[in-house]
Design an enzyme around this catalytic site. Sequence first.
Site, PDB file in Angstrom:
ATOM      1  N   CYS A 130      36.206  43.966  48.767  1.00  0.00           N
ATOM      2  CA  CYS A 130      36.304  42.745  47.957  1.00  0.00           C
ATOM      3  C   CYS A 130      37.717  42.541  47.393  1.00  0.00           C
ATOM      4  CB  CYS A 130      35.289  42.781  46.828  1.00  0.00           C
ATOM      5  SG  CYS A 130      35.070  44.410  46.091  1.00  0.00           S
ATOM      6  N   HIS A 237      36.724  39.662  40.433  1.00  0.00           N
ATOM      7  CA  HIS A 237      37.838  40.594  40.283  1.00  0.00           C
ATOM      8  C   HIS A 237      39.115  39.798  39.983  1.00  0.00           C
ATOM      9  CE1 HIS A 237      35.192  43.589  41.704  1.00  0.00           C
ATOM     10  NE2 HIS A 237      35.625  43.754  42.938  1.00  0.00           N
TER      11      HIS A 237
END
Length: 333
Positions: A130, A237
């Site tokens: 990710c 994130h």
Amino acid sequence: MKKVNLAVVGATGMVGRTFLKVLKEKNFPIDNLYLMASKRSAGTKLEYDGKEYIVEELTEHSFDKPIDIALFSAGGSTSEKFAPIAAAHGVIVVDNSAQWRQHPDVPLVVPEVNPEDISWNHGIIANPNCSTIQAVAVLKPLDDKYKIKRVVYSTYQAVSGAGVAGWNDLENGLKGEAPKKFPHPIAGNCLPHIDVFMENGYTKEEMKMIWETRKILHDPDLKVTATTVRVPVFSSHSESINVEFEKPIDDIEDVKKLLAAAPDVVLVDDPANNKYPLAIDAAGTDEVYVGRIRRDESVENGINLWVVADNIRKGAATNAVQIAEILAEAMDK
Ligand SMILES: NC(=O)c1ccc[n+]([C@@H]2O[C@H](COP(=O)([O-])OP(=O)(O)OC[C@H]3O[C@@H](n4cnc5c(N)ncnc54)[C@H](OP(=O)(O)O)[C@@H]3O)[C@@H](O)[C@H]2O)c1
């Protein structure tokens, strides 16, 4: 687009459930859908497009039936064992685990960056980590124009990156409960520790960012370093990315223009009005947001960027579904 027989392996997990959401949103052309997980949740009912599906246990015989594409998100050891079994049955596996990412016969793909690599797959295509996906989406157009010399990543990663258990640790930690997934409390804390520590002192998450950036940008010698940190954020994130280039940047506005035009990248860079990418804004969306673009005044050709994306969507499910869309289109021809 031809309708495909699709399997979702790890359908009950954080990423698996998001696969189902994204597939529906994109109206992915499904003929038969098979949902698989471990014995633990075999028999669980999940809904897709108004229909109820019973989750089946993943076994060596799961791919005896005709399946075109399988989206795997059930951990490395499950992928290690079952992805080759699926591939041997003619299934194309899009795998979310780290198991196959560095294998020389397995393409590692971000559709906005290196879609051409899909064509040389041998039955398994790896979805990158990710934290890497959102980074390379912004690095690619800059590399094309200025040629990257060195990258320094510092990440601020959401607990959803550690699955359902990571999410629960923050939720319960906020109520004062002790952590079960992380080695320390995550509520009110930052943990400079994602995945296991390696012999060189880096964590595996840090090494994944380094290895995967090189593979996706087709530059095995690229200088990359990383510090990855888990922060008490549920979704998305955030990353500080420092980049040095071979070629000079005459005008920083040109960098902003390049990024604003990059596919699925959104420029949010208006600091005078407190506008910059934020985790809570990115959550639930499929784009990669970039802002705080400025020169690194300590080197000759350097810049700093702040990059945010939903780690479960663009960082996992959306990226894999985009790969599956390209596969489905190719199957149509
Ligand atoms: N979360 C992220 O941001 C993220 C991003 C990129 C990649 N990934 C990767 O995606 C994978 C899943 O992550 P997650 O966050 O969705 O984890 P999760 O919420 O813990 O879900 C794990 C899933 O895998 C299934 N599973 C576990 N062992 C299995 C087995 N032996 N056979 C079949 N199914 C099994 C589980 O089924 P049961 O319900 O039966 O336990 C569940 O559906 C991991 O490889 C992770 O590294 C995660």
